[in-house]
Motif scaffolding. Structure first.
Motif, PDB file in Angstrom:
ATOM      1  N   LEU A  24     -13.607   1.305   7.205  1.00 32.44           N
ATOM      2  CA  LEU A  24     -12.600   0.302   7.555  1.00 32.44           C
ATOM      3  C   LEU A  24     -12.551  -0.830   6.528  1.00 32.44           C
ATOM      4  O   LEU A  24     -11.473  -1.301   6.161  1.00 32.44           O
ATOM      5  CB  LEU A  24     -12.903  -0.264   8.946  1.00 32.44           C
ATOM      6  N   SER A  25     -13.723  -1.254   6.060  1.00 31.44           N
ATOM      7  CA  SER A  25     -13.782  -2.349   5.082  1.00 31.44           C
ATOM      8  C   SER A  25     -13.139  -1.936   3.757  1.00 31.44           C
ATOM      9  O   SER A  25     -12.328  -2.681   3.174  1.00 31.44           O
ATOM     10  CB  SER A  25     -15.238  -2.758   4.847  1.00 31.44           C
ATOM     11  N   ILE A  26     -13.499  -0.743   3.261  1.00 31.19           N
ATOM     12  CA  ILE A  26     -12.944  -0.261   1.996  1.00 31.19           C
ATOM     13  C   ILE A  26     -11.437  -0.086   2.091  1.00 31.19           C
ATOM     14  O   ILE A  26     -10.679  -0.472   1.186  1.00 31.19           O
ATOM     15  CB  ILE A  26     -13.615   1.069   1.595  1.00 31.19           C
ATOM     16  N   THR A  27     -10.992   0.473   3.203  1.00 30.45           N
ATOM     17  CA  THR A  27      -9.562   0.707   3.383  1.00 30.45           C
ATOM     18  C   THR A  27      -8.790  -0.601   3.460  1.00 30.45           C
ATOM     19  O   THR A  27      -7.676  -0.710   2.933  1.00 30.45           O
ATOM     20  CB  THR A  27      -9.308   1.542   4.648  1.00 30.45           C
ATOM     21  N   ALA A  28      -9.373  -1.598   4.119  1.00 29.09           N
ATOM     22  CA  ALA A  28      -8.714  -2.904   4.214  1.00 29.09           C
ATOM     23  C   ALA A  28      -8.534  -3.516   2.824  1.00 29.09           C
ATOM     24  O   ALA A  28      -7.470  -4.077   2.502  1.00 29.09           O
ATOM     25  CB  ALA A  28      -9.528  -3.840   5.103  1.00 29.09           C
ATOM     26  N   VAL A  29      -9.550  -3.396   1.983  1.00 29.06           N
ATOM     27  CA  VAL A  29      -9.467  -3.929   0.621  1.00 29.06           C
ATOM     28  C   VAL A  29      -8.418  -3.163  -0.192  1.00 29.06           C
ATOM     29  O   VAL A  29      -7.608  -3.761  -0.910  1.00 29.06           O
ATOM     30  CB  VAL A  29     -10.845  -3.847  -0.079  1.00 29.06           C
ATOM     31  N   LEU A  30      -8.424  -1.839  -0.068  1.00 28.05           N
ATOM     32  CA  LEU A  30      -7.462  -1.016  -0.802  1.00 28.05           C
ATOM     33  C   LEU A  30      -6.027  -1.298  -0.357  1.00 28.05           C
ATOM     34  O   LEU A  30      -5.104  -1.329  -1.177  1.00 28.05           O
ATOM     35  CB  LEU A  30      -7.782   0.465  -0.615  1.00 28.05           C
ATOM     36  N   THR A  31      -5.842  -1.517   0.933  1.00 29.01           N
ATOM     37  CA  THR A  31      -4.513  -1.842   1.454  1.00 29.01           C
ATOM     38  C   THR A  31      -4.015  -3.170   0.892  1.00 29.01           C
ATOM     39  O   THR A  31      -2.853  -3.307   0.488  1.00 29.01           O
ATOM     40  CB  THR A  31      -4.524  -1.893   2.989  1.00 29.01           C
ATOM     41  N   ALA A  32      -4.922  -4.158   0.856  1.00 30.70           N
ATOM     42  CA  ALA A  32      -4.561  -5.464   0.291  1.00 30.70           C
ATOM     43  C   ALA A  32      -4.225  -5.336  -1.195  1.00 30.70           C
ATOM     44  O   ALA A  32      -3.282  -5.962  -1.694  1.00 30.70           O
ATOM     45  CB  ALA A  32      -5.706  -6.452   0.491  1.00 30.70           C
ATOM     46  N   TRP A  33      -5.005  -4.507  -1.898  1.00 28.56           N
ATOM     47  CA  TRP A  33      -4.751  -4.300  -3.331  1.00 28.56           C
ATOM     48  C   TRP A  33      -3.391  -3.647  -3.556  1.00 28.56           C
ATOM     49  O   TRP A  33      -2.646  -4.050  -4.469  1.00 28.56           O
ATOM     50  CB  TRP A  33      -5.854  -3.438  -3.931  1.00 28.56           C
ATOM     51  N   CYS A  34      -3.042  -2.664  -2.748  1.00 30.18           N
ATOM     52  CA  CYS A  34      -1.746  -2.004  -2.878  1.00 30.18           C
ATOM     53  C   CYS A  34      -0.599  -2.979  -2.611  1.00 30.18           C
ATOM     54  O   CYS A  34       0.432  -2.954  -3.291  1.00 30.18           O
ATOM     55  CB  CYS A  34      -1.651  -0.821  -1.912  1.00 30.18           C
ATOM     56  N   ARG A 154       7.410   2.053  -9.237  1.00 28.91           N
ATOM     57  CA  ARG A 154       5.973   1.779  -9.161  1.00 28.91           C
ATOM     58  C   ARG A 154       5.647   0.931  -7.936  1.00 28.91           C
ATOM     59  O   ARG A 154       4.661   1.186  -7.234  1.00 28.91           O
ATOM     60  CB  ARG A 154       5.521   1.051 -10.430  1.00 28.91           C
ATOM     61  N   GLY A 155       6.488  -0.078  -7.678  1.00 32.01           N
ATOM     62  CA  GLY A 155       6.277  -0.895  -6.490  1.00 32.01           C
ATOM     63  C   GLY A 155       6.416  -0.082  -5.216  1.00 32.01           C
ATOM     64  O   GLY A 155       5.640  -0.246  -4.266  1.00 32.01           O
ATOM     65  N   ASP A 156       7.405   0.823  -5.198  1.00 35.73           N
ATOM     66  CA  ASP A 156       7.593   1.692  -4.030  1.00 35.73           C
ATOM     67  C   ASP A 156       6.390   2.614  -3.827  1.00 35.73           C
ATOM     68  O   ASP A 156       5.983   2.888  -2.693  1.00 35.73           O
ATOM     69  CB  ASP A 156       8.862   2.531  -4.192  1.00 35.73           C
ATOM     70  N   ASN A 157       5.841   3.112  -4.938  1.00 29.04           N
ATOM     71  CA  ASN A 157       4.678   4.003  -4.839  1.00 29.04           C
ATOM     72  C   ASN A 157       3.490   3.289  -4.194  1.00 29.04           C
ATOM     73  O   ASN A 157       2.795   3.851  -3.340  1.00 29.04           O
ATOM     74  CB  ASN A 157       4.283   4.505  -6.224  1.00 29.04           C
ATOM     75  N   TYR A 158       3.258   2.039  -4.609  1.00 26.95           N
ATOM     76  CA  TYR A 158       2.160   1.266  -4.013  1.00 26.95           C
ATOM     77  C   TYR A 158       2.433   0.984  -2.540  1.00 26.95           C
ATOM     78  O   TYR A 158       1.518   1.012  -1.710  1.00 26.95           O
ATOM     79  CB  TYR A 158       1.960  -0.043  -4.772  1.00 26.95           C
ATOM     80  N   SER A 159       3.692   0.713  -2.206  1.00 26.93           N
ATOM     81  CA  SER A 159       4.041   0.447  -0.809  1.00 26.93           C
ATOM     82  C   SER A 159       3.813   1.685   0.055  1.00 26.93           C
ATOM     83  O   SER A 159       3.313   1.589   1.184  1.00 26.93           O
ATOM     84  CB  SER A 159       5.501   0.000  -0.711  1.00 26.93           C
ATOM     85  N   LEU A 160       4.188   2.852  -0.481  1.00 30.73           N
ATOM     86  CA  LEU A 160       3.973   4.096   0.261  1.00 30.73           C
ATOM     87  C   LEU A 160       2.486   4.377   0.450  1.00 30.73           C
ATOM     88  O   LEU A 160       2.068   4.931   1.477  1.00 30.73           O
ATOM     89  CB  LEU A 160       4.633   5.265  -0.476  1.00 30.73           C
ATOM     90  N   LEU A 161       1.689   3.962  -0.540  1.00 32.52           N
ATOM     91  CA  LEU A 161       0.248   4.197  -0.438  1.00 32.52           C
ATOM     92  C   LEU A 161      -0.373   3.360   0.676  1.00 32.52           C
ATOM     93  O   LEU A 161      -1.375   3.764   1.287  1.00 32.52           O
ATOM     94  CB  LEU A 161      -0.427   3.886  -1.779  1.00 32.52           C
ATOM     95  N   THR A 162       0.212   2.194   0.951  1.00 29.04           N
ATOM     96  CA  THR A 162      -0.291   1.390   2.065  1.00 29.04           C
ATOM     97  C   THR A 162      -0.103   2.120   3.393  1.00 29.04           C
ATOM     98  O   THR A 162      -0.882   1.925   4.325  1.00 29.04           O
ATOM     99  CB  THR A 162       0.418   0.020   2.129  1.00 29.04           C
ATOM    100  N   VAL A 163       0.943   2.945   3.481  1.00 28.46           N
ATOM    101  CA  VAL A 163       1.166   3.737   4.696  1.00 28.46           C
ATOM    102  C   VAL A 163       0.037   4.758   4.868  1.00 28.46           C
ATOM    103  O   VAL A 163      -0.471   4.975   5.972  1.00 28.46           O
ATOM    104  CB  VAL A 163       2.529   4.455   4.635  1.00 28.46           C
ATOM    105  N   LEU A 164      -0.375   5.366   3.755  1.00 29.00           N
ATOM    106  CA  LEU A 164      -1.472   6.323   3.814  1.00 29.00           C
ATOM    107  C   LEU A 164      -2.763   5.638   4.264  1.00 29.00           C
ATOM    108  O   LEU A 164      -3.493   6.167   5.123  1.00 29.00           O
ATOM    109  CB  LEU A 164      -1.678   6.966   2.438  1.00 29.00           C
ATOM    110  N   ILE A 199      -7.472   7.187  -2.735  1.00 35.81           N
ATOM    111  CA  ILE A 199      -8.130   6.643  -3.927  1.00 35.81           C
ATOM    112  C   ILE A 199      -7.788   7.483  -5.156  1.00 35.81           C
ATOM    113  O   ILE A 199      -7.564   6.949  -6.260  1.00 35.81           O
ATOM    114  CB  ILE A 199      -9.655   6.578  -3.719  1.00 35.81           C
ATOM    115  N   GLY A 200      -7.730   8.805  -4.971  1.00 35.28           N
ATOM    116  CA  GLY A 200      -7.357   9.682  -6.084  1.00 35.28           C
ATOM    117  C   GLY A 200      -5.957   9.386  -6.591  1.00 35.28           C
ATOM    118  O   GLY A 200      -5.716   9.317  -7.803  1.00 35.28           O
ATOM    119  N   ILE A 201      -5.022   9.200  -5.663  1.00 39.52           N
ATOM    120  CA  ILE A 201      -3.643   8.871  -6.048  1.00 39.52           C
ATOM    121  C   ILE A 201      -3.591   7.487  -6.696  1.00 39.52           C
ATOM    122  O   ILE A 201      -2.914   7.279  -7.710  1.00 39.52           O
ATOM    123  CB  ILE A 201      -2.713   8.925  -4.828  1.00 39.52           C
ATOM    124  N   LEU A 202      -4.311   6.538  -6.111  1.00 37.08           N
ATOM    125  CA  LEU A 202      -4.318   5.167  -6.615  1.00 37.08           C
ATOM    126  C   LEU A 202      -4.822   5.092  -8.052  1.00 37.08           C
ATOM    127  O   LEU A 202      -4.349   4.283  -8.854  1.00 37.08           O
ATOM    128  CB  LEU A 202      -5.184   4.290  -5.702  1.00 37.08           C
TER     129      LEU A 202
END
Length: 209
Positions: A24-34, A154-164, A199-202
Motif C-alpha cells: 500500500l505504501s509503495i503504491t501510494a507513492v507511485l500513484t502520487a508520482w504518476c 505522455r500525460g495521458d499515459n501517466y494518468s492511465l497508470l494511476t488507474v492501474l 512498475i515495469g510500464i512506468l
C-alpha cells in the motif's frame, strides 16, 4: 516463565500484514508520482501549443511581408515589360534602377540564362523578404504542434497508470477484509502482480522534473 512461540498461522498472518502495508505504501507513492508527471507533461503540452500558436502568427506575418514584396516587384516588372515592348530604353533603365535587391538578383539570373524562363519572378534566385522566415516559422510551428501532441499522450499515459495503481490499492484493501487465508493470499498476490506490471510500464515512460 518462558514465552510460547506464536502459532505458525499467526506468524504467516503477520507477514501478510507487513507485505500489505509495504504494498500500500509503495503504491501510494507511485500513484502520487504518476499524478505529478501527468501534471508536468500537461504543462509541457500547454507550452508547446502556445509556442506553436505564436510561430503560426509570426509565419503569417512573414508570409504577408513576402506577398507584399512580391506584389511590388510584379508591379515594377510590369512597367519594365511595357517599356521594353515600346522600345523605350531610357524608361526601361529607369525602371531597372527601381528594382529591389531580391528582384535584381533574379533579373540578372534571368538575363544570364537568355530569358528562357517565364520571367524573373519564376527564377529560383528570386526570394522575396520574409519568405524564408515564413517557411522556417511554419516548420517550427508544425514541430511544436507535434511535440504538444506527444506531451499530451505522455500525460495521458501517466494518468492511465494511476488507474492501474488504484486497482492495486483496491485489491490490497480487499485482501484485508477476507477471513479465508486463501482468498486473502489470492487478492494480495493479484495486487502484487499488478504493481509489478505497473512498475515495469512506468520504467519505460520519460521523466519530466
Amino acid at each position: 516463565m518462558t514465552e510460547k512461540p506464536a502459532p505458525a498461522h499467526d506468524r504467516k498472518y503477520g507477514v501478510i500484514e507487513i507485505i500489505t502495508v509495504l504494498l500500500l505504501s509503495i503504491t501510494a507513492v507511485l500513484t502520487a508520482w504518476c499524478g505529478f508527471e501527468a501534471s508536468k507533461w500537461g504543462g509541457e503540452m500547454s507550452i508547446a501549443f502556445s509556442t506553436a500558436s505564436s510561430a503560426r502568427v509570426q509565419a503569417a506575418s512573414a508570409e504577408s511581408t513576402a506577398q507584399a514584396a512580391r506584389q511590388y516587384d510584379l508591379t515594377i516588372y510590369s512597367q519594365w515589360v511595357l517599356a521594353e515592348a515600346d522600345d523605350r530604353a531610357q524608361l526601361a533603365e529607369f525602371v531597372e534602377n527601381r528594382f529591389t535587391d531580391e528582384f535584381a538578383v533574379a533579373f540578372d539570373a534571368w538575363n544570364a540564362e537568355g530569358r528562357v524562363s517565364d520571367g524573373p519572378l519564376s527564377m529560383a534566385e528570386y526570394v522575396p523578404p520574409g519568405e524564408v522566415e515564413a517557411a522556417e516559422l511554419s516548420a517550427r510551428a508544425d514541430q511544436k504542434f507535434e511535440e504538444a501532441l506527444e506531451n499530451n499522450q505522455r500525460g495521458d499515459n501517466y494518468s492511465l497508470l494511476t488507474v492501474l495503481f488504484a486497482l492495486v490499492l483496491f485489491f490490497a484493501a480487499l485482501s484485508q477484509n477476507q477471513r479465508a487465508r486463501w482468498r486473502r493470499t489470492v487478492f494480495l498476490s493479484l495486487s502484487g502482480l499488478l504493481v509489478i506490471v505497473g512498475i515495469g510500464i512506468l520504467s519505460t515512460y520519460p521523466i519530466k522534473i
